[in-house]
Design an enzyme around this catalytic site. Structure first.
Site, PDB file in Angstrom:
ATOM      1  N   ARG A 166       9.815   2.691  -9.021  1.00  0.00           N
ATOM      2  CA  ARG A 166       9.597   1.589  -8.087  1.00  0.00           C
ATOM      3  C   ARG A 166      10.171   0.316  -8.689  1.00  0.00           C
ATOM      4  O   ARG A 166       9.753  -0.121  -9.764  1.00  0.00           O
ATOM      5  CB  ARG A 166       8.105   1.396  -7.802  1.00  0.00           C
ATOM      6  CG  ARG A 166       7.788   0.317  -6.770  1.00  0.00           C
ATOM      7  CD  ARG A 166       6.282   0.223  -6.550  1.00  0.00           C
ATOM      8  NE  ARG A 166       5.928  -0.662  -5.454  1.00  0.00           N
ATOM      9  CZ  ARG A 166       5.728  -1.972  -5.575  1.00  0.00           C
ATOM     10  NH1 ARG A 166       5.867  -2.553  -6.769  1.00  0.00           N
ATOM     11  NH2 ARG A 166       5.397  -2.696  -4.525  1.00  0.00           N
ATOM     12  N   SER A 205       1.355   6.125   1.614  1.00  0.00           N
ATOM     13  CA  SER A 205       0.233   5.226   1.383  1.00  0.00           C
ATOM     14  C   SER A 205      -0.598   5.103   2.644  1.00  0.00           C
ATOM     15  O   SER A 205      -0.078   5.153   3.761  1.00  0.00           O
ATOM     16  CB  SER A 205       0.728   3.837   0.969  1.00  0.00           C
ATOM     17  OG  SER A 205       1.376   3.878  -0.272  1.00  0.00           O
ATOM     18  N   LYS A 231      -0.503  -5.746  -6.917  1.00  0.00           N
ATOM     19  CA  LYS A 231      -0.457  -5.581  -5.458  1.00  0.00           C
ATOM     20  C   LYS A 231      -1.266  -6.704  -4.833  1.00  0.00           C
ATOM     21  O   LYS A 231      -2.490  -6.645  -4.790  1.00  0.00           O
ATOM     22  CB  LYS A 231      -1.012  -4.211  -5.047  1.00  0.00           C
ATOM     23  CG  LYS A 231      -0.114  -3.035  -5.402  1.00  0.00           C
ATOM     24  CD  LYS A 231      -0.734  -1.732  -4.968  1.00  0.00           C
ATOM     25  CE  LYS A 231       0.188  -0.564  -5.233  1.00  0.00           C
ATOM     26  NZ  LYS A 231       1.325  -0.502  -4.314  1.00  0.00           N
TER      27      LYS A 231
END
Length: 213
Positions: free
Chosen positions: A41, A110, A139
């Site tokens: 990521r 997700s 996040k």
């Protein structure tokens, strides 16, 4: 084909958190210590940079018999022969990714609600990630943390394995396991650790899984 055991400790990369040690070395140390799934990521990397790193990490995962997943980018996963893809709610729909990557690819999604988890299952996902269980600085765009009761509800929504992500550390890993999670996904707990193998062992102990020697 997904082996759910590989999801018990799932590492998501972050090139900023690992600092001068770099993504490749951090991942090598983590995989050697027992990480079962590795997700590439990097929201700021170019397509060429992602492809270059995907090849490197796929080779590492092959060496340590771990699963290699690419975040968001179906094109990069397809081009580099990654084991699979992880999709957020704003990414390509699961059924389209499945159509492109084929039946053997691992497709994760997700979810923050039982409806999203159920939909992912119906579209062909292999696992679901309960996204943002506890507060975390990695996040900040997902609203309030879900908490463990939501993990239980997400687990009930489909027969898929469930990975908990967001603020997971050795002290709360067992809490999410007892809530129904099949694995824990972490970013800073390993990527930012001074001693990566020690961090992996601590997480695995918290999850009540034996670490490799």
């Amino acid at each position: 084909m997904l082996n759910p055991e590989r999801l018990s400790l799932y590492l998501v990369t972050d090139p900023l958190l690992c600092g001068s040690r770099g993504v490749e070395e951090t991942c090598r140390l983590a995989l050697r210590a027992g990480v079962g799934t590795l997700q590439l990521r990097d929201k700021n990397a170019s397509t060429r940079e992602l492809i270059r790193m995907a090849y490197i990490l796929q080779n590492l995962c092959n060496r340590y018999e771990a699963l290699f997943i690419v975040n968001d980018r179906v094109d990069v996963a397809l081009a580099t022969g990654a084991d699979g893809i992880h999709l957020g709610q704003d990414d390509m729909p699961v059924f389209m990714a499945r159509r492109i990557l084929g039946s053997d690819a691992v497709v994760g999604a997700s979810a923050r609600s039982p409806e999203e988890a159920s939909s992912a299952w119906k579209e062909g996902a292999d696992y679901v990630a309960a996204n943002l269980v506890f507060p975390t600085n990695t996040k900040t765009d997902l609203g309030e943390p879900l908490g463990t009761e939501a993990v239980m509800e997400l687990k009930k929504a489909s027969p898929m394995p469930l990975v908990a992500i967001g603020g997971i550390n050795p002290s709360n890993a067992d809490i999410v396991r007892k809530a129904g999670a099949d694995g824990i996904a972490v970013v800073s707990a390993i990527m930012a650790a001074e001693d990566v193998p020690k961090a992996v062992r601590a997480l695995m102990k918290g999850w009540s899984k034996p670490a490799r020697t």
